[in-house]
Design a protein around this motif. Structure first.
Motif, PDB file in Angstrom:
ATOM      1  N   THR A  17     -27.837  -6.999 -24.565  1.00  0.00           N
ATOM      2  CA  THR A  17     -27.554  -8.265 -24.833  1.00  0.00           C
ATOM      3  C   THR A  17     -26.429  -8.238 -26.179  1.00  0.00           C
ATOM      4  N   PRO A  18     -25.089  -8.849 -25.986  1.00  0.00           N
ATOM      5  CA  PRO A  18     -24.456  -8.888 -27.217  1.00  0.00           C
ATOM      6  C   PRO A  18     -25.083  -9.419 -28.434  1.00  0.00           C
ATOM      7  N   SER A  19     -24.940  -8.962 -29.719  1.00  0.00           N
ATOM      8  CA  SER A  19     -25.414  -9.562 -30.624  1.00  0.00           C
ATOM      9  C   SER A  19     -24.995 -10.974 -31.007  1.00  0.00           C
ATOM     10  N   PHE A  20     -25.911 -11.991 -31.435  1.00  0.00           N
ATOM     11  CA  PHE A  20     -25.174 -13.540 -31.787  1.00  0.00           C
ATOM     12  C   PHE A  20     -25.980 -13.905 -32.734  1.00  0.00           C
ATOM     13  N   PHE A  21     -25.284 -14.886 -33.425  1.00  0.00           N
ATOM     14  CA  PHE A  21     -26.290 -15.961 -34.170  1.00  0.00           C
ATOM     15  C   PHE A  21     -26.542 -17.186 -33.445  1.00  0.00           C
ATOM     16  N   LEU A  22     -27.832 -17.462 -33.713  1.00  0.00           N
ATOM     17  CA  LEU A  22     -28.515 -18.541 -32.827  1.00  0.00           C
ATOM     18  C   LEU A  22     -28.710 -19.972 -33.894  1.00  0.00           C
ATOM     19  N   VAL A  23     -28.198 -20.917 -33.181  1.00  0.00           N
ATOM     20  CA  VAL A  23     -28.430 -22.280 -33.936  1.00  0.00           C
ATOM     21  C   VAL A  23     -29.266 -23.384 -32.881  1.00  0.00           C
ATOM     22  N   ARG A  24     -30.370 -23.467 -33.143  1.00  0.00           N
ATOM     23  CA  ARG A  24     -31.036 -24.290 -32.479  1.00  0.00           C
ATOM     24  C   ARG A  24     -30.897 -25.886 -32.952  1.00  0.00           C
TER      25      ARG A  24
ATOM     26  N   VAL B  80     -24.392 -18.898 -30.758  1.00  0.00           N
ATOM     27  CA  VAL B  80     -24.900 -19.581 -29.688  1.00  0.00           C
ATOM     28  C   VAL B  80     -25.710 -20.758 -30.197  1.00  0.00           C
ATOM     29  N   ARG B  81     -25.587 -21.865 -29.586  1.00  0.00           N
ATOM     30  CA  ARG B  81     -26.354 -22.944 -29.826  1.00  0.00           C
ATOM     31  C   ARG B  81     -27.367 -23.242 -28.564  1.00  0.00           C
ATOM     32  N   ALA B  82     -28.546 -23.747 -29.038  1.00  0.00           N
ATOM     33  CA  ALA B  82     -29.376 -23.855 -28.050  1.00  0.00           C
ATOM     34  C   ALA B  82     -30.438 -25.033 -28.448  1.00  0.00           C
TER      35      ALA B  82
ATOM     36  N   VAL C  93     -35.601 -15.534 -24.186  1.00  0.00           N
ATOM     37  CA  VAL C  93     -35.339 -14.811 -22.993  1.00  0.00           C
ATOM     38  C   VAL C  93     -34.549 -15.555 -22.217  1.00  0.00           C
ATOM     39  N   ARG C  94     -34.456 -16.753 -22.156  1.00  0.00           N
ATOM     40  CA  ARG C  94     -33.538 -17.617 -21.497  1.00  0.00           C
ATOM     41  C   ARG C  94     -31.848 -17.376 -22.007  1.00  0.00           C
ATOM     42  N   ILE C  95     -32.049 -17.576 -23.342  1.00  0.00           N
ATOM     43  CA  ILE C  95     -30.941 -17.605 -24.309  1.00  0.00           C
ATOM     44  C   ILE C  95     -30.225 -16.297 -24.199  1.00  0.00           C
TER      45      ILE C  95
ATOM     46  N   GLU D 230     -30.593 -14.140 -21.430  1.00  0.00           N
ATOM     47  CA  GLU D 230     -29.997 -14.069 -20.194  1.00  0.00           C
ATOM     48  C   GLU D 230     -28.646 -14.859 -20.002  1.00  0.00           C
ATOM     49  N   PHE D 231     -28.805 -15.989 -20.730  1.00  0.00           N
ATOM     50  CA  PHE D 231     -27.384 -16.729 -20.615  1.00  0.00           C
ATOM     51  C   PHE D 231     -26.318 -15.842 -21.286  1.00  0.00           C
ATOM     52  N   VAL D 232     -26.473 -15.306 -22.559  1.00  0.00           N
ATOM     53  CA  VAL D 232     -25.331 -14.618 -23.267  1.00  0.00           C
ATOM     54  C   VAL D 232     -24.889 -13.334 -22.337  1.00  0.00           C
ATOM     55  N   ARG D 233     -25.921 -12.646 -21.855  1.00  0.00           N
ATOM     56  CA  ARG D 233     -25.750 -11.644 -20.856  1.00  0.00           C
ATOM     57  C   ARG D 233     -24.616 -12.080 -19.707  1.00  0.00           C
ATOM     58  N   SER D 234     -25.182 -13.258 -19.164  1.00  0.00           N
ATOM     59  CA  SER D 234     -24.253 -13.731 -17.892  1.00  0.00           C
ATOM     60  C   SER D 234     -22.835 -14.150 -18.327  1.00  0.00           C
ATOM     61  N   HIS D 235     -22.652 -14.203 -19.794  1.00  0.00           N
ATOM     62  CA  HIS D 235     -21.166 -14.377 -19.819  1.00  0.00           C
ATOM     63  C   HIS D 235     -20.397 -13.350 -20.619  1.00  0.00           C
ATOM     64  N   ARG D 236     -21.173 -12.214 -20.468  1.00  0.00           N
ATOM     65  CA  ARG D 236     -20.506 -10.686 -20.943  1.00  0.00           C
ATOM     66  C   ARG D 236     -19.013 -10.778 -20.780  1.00  0.00           C
ATOM     67  N   ASP D 237     -18.578 -11.074 -19.491  1.00  0.00           N
ATOM     68  CA  ASP D 237     -17.240 -10.706 -19.131  1.00  0.00           C
ATOM     69  C   ASP D 237     -16.369 -11.715 -19.944  1.00  0.00           C
ATOM     70  N   TRP D 238     -16.741 -12.954 -19.992  1.00  0.00           N
ATOM     71  CA  TRP D 238     -15.822 -13.950 -20.848  1.00  0.00           C
ATOM     72  C   TRP D 238     -15.876 -13.568 -22.223  1.00  0.00           C
ATOM     73  N   ILE D 239     -16.984 -13.086 -22.865  1.00  0.00           N
ATOM     74  CA  ILE D 239     -17.042 -12.538 -24.206  1.00  0.00           C
ATOM     75  C   ILE D 239     -15.988 -11.443 -24.429  1.00  0.00           C
ATOM     76  N   GLU D 240     -16.101 -10.666 -23.493  1.00  0.00           N
ATOM     77  CA  GLU D 240     -15.285  -9.255 -23.832  1.00  0.00           C
ATOM     78  C   GLU D 240     -13.751  -9.756 -23.663  1.00  0.00           C
ATOM     79  N   LYS D 241     -13.457 -10.550 -22.586  1.00  0.00           N
ATOM     80  CA  LYS D 241     -12.146 -10.958 -22.300  1.00  0.00           C
ATOM     81  C   LYS D 241     -11.684 -11.607 -23.620  1.00  0.00           C
ATOM     82  N   ASN D 242     -12.307 -12.567 -24.297  1.00  0.00           N
ATOM     83  CA  ASN D 242     -11.861 -13.304 -25.279  1.00  0.00           C
ATOM     84  C   ASN D 242     -11.711 -12.496 -26.473  1.00  0.00           C
ATOM     85  N   ARG D 243     -12.594 -11.703 -26.786  1.00  0.00           N
ATOM     86  CA  ARG D 243     -12.656 -10.603 -27.841  1.00  0.00           C
ATOM     87  C   ARG D 243     -11.356 -10.106 -27.800  1.00  0.00           C
ATOM     88  N   GLU D 244     -10.991  -9.570 -26.376  1.00  0.00           N
ATOM     89  CA  GLU D 244      -9.912  -8.822 -26.485  1.00  0.00           C
ATOM     90  C   GLU D 244      -8.491  -9.628 -26.795  1.00  0.00           C
TER      91      GLU D 244
END
Length: 190
Positions: free
Chosen positions: A9-16, A34-36, A43-45, A47-61
């Motif tokens: 899972t890419p590392s992230f800051f979490l704000v609930r 990540v806002r939640a 675990v759900r959070i 999973e959500f981040v991992r499911s957006h891995r392509d979007w994250i990498e594309k936008n980091r590029e």
């Protein structure tokens, strides 16, 4: 048995907060926010981040390809403010008539991280950085903020209103995303 390595899972800051959905925001430095909802399981959070891995990498590029921000000297800030006063502010009445919304006040903002804003009191603030942008990109920001006078959110109705005035708003917004930015120099103690 095959090697079943769990996807990292890419590392992230979490704000609930008291929200109902999960969201991911890519910050200018490439970090993730990540806002939640309070009740979301970790675990759900993840999973959500991992499911957006392509979007994250594309936008980091895309972030890596953007030009580095330029230092904003007091002289440059003064010049941008003058350009914005001369080139941008006179365009507001024209677009105001087309949108059908008149701001109570229009002002130049020193903001470097946002092109414009609209307050609930009807004040439209336009960044001094607009002074050196192309007219079609400037017009997009003006129309965007004026539309907020009618619709204070980014709902489908808001975007329909923007599109009714500027059918090519997406291309105009993309120009702004490619524009080089500025940073104010920091003073450090030595």
């Amino acid at each position: 048995m095959p090697n079943c390595k769990k996807e990292e899972t890419p590392s992230f800051f979490l704000v609930r907060s008291r929200r109902k959905t999960l969201s991911i925001q890519l910050k200018p430095d490439g970090s993730l926010l990540v806002r939640a909802p309070f009740a979301s399981q970790t675990v759900r959070i993840e999973e959500f981040v991992r499911s957006h891995r392509d979007w994250i990498e594309k936008n980091r590029e895309k972030l890596r390809q953007r030009p580095a921000p330029l230092p904003l000297t007091p002289e440059k800030e003064k010049e941008l403010r003058r350009l914005t006063r001369e080139r941008v502010l006179p365009r507001v009445p024209y677009w105001s008539a087309r949108v059908g919304a008149v701001p109570r006040k229009t002002q130049i903002s020193p903001a470097l991280k946002r092109w414009g804003s609209c307050s609930s009191k009807g004040t439209v603030s336009l960044s001094l950085m607009l002074g050196e942008q192309e007219e079609d990109a400037v017009d997009y920001v003006i129309v965007h903020e004026l539309c907020h006078l009618k619709e204070m959110n980014h709902s489908p109705r808001f975007w329909q209103l923007v599109e009714s005035v500027l059918p090519d708003w997406r291309q105009r917004r993309e120009k702004l995303r490619q524009a080089p930015g500025y940073v104010r120099p920091t003073v450090s103690e030595e």
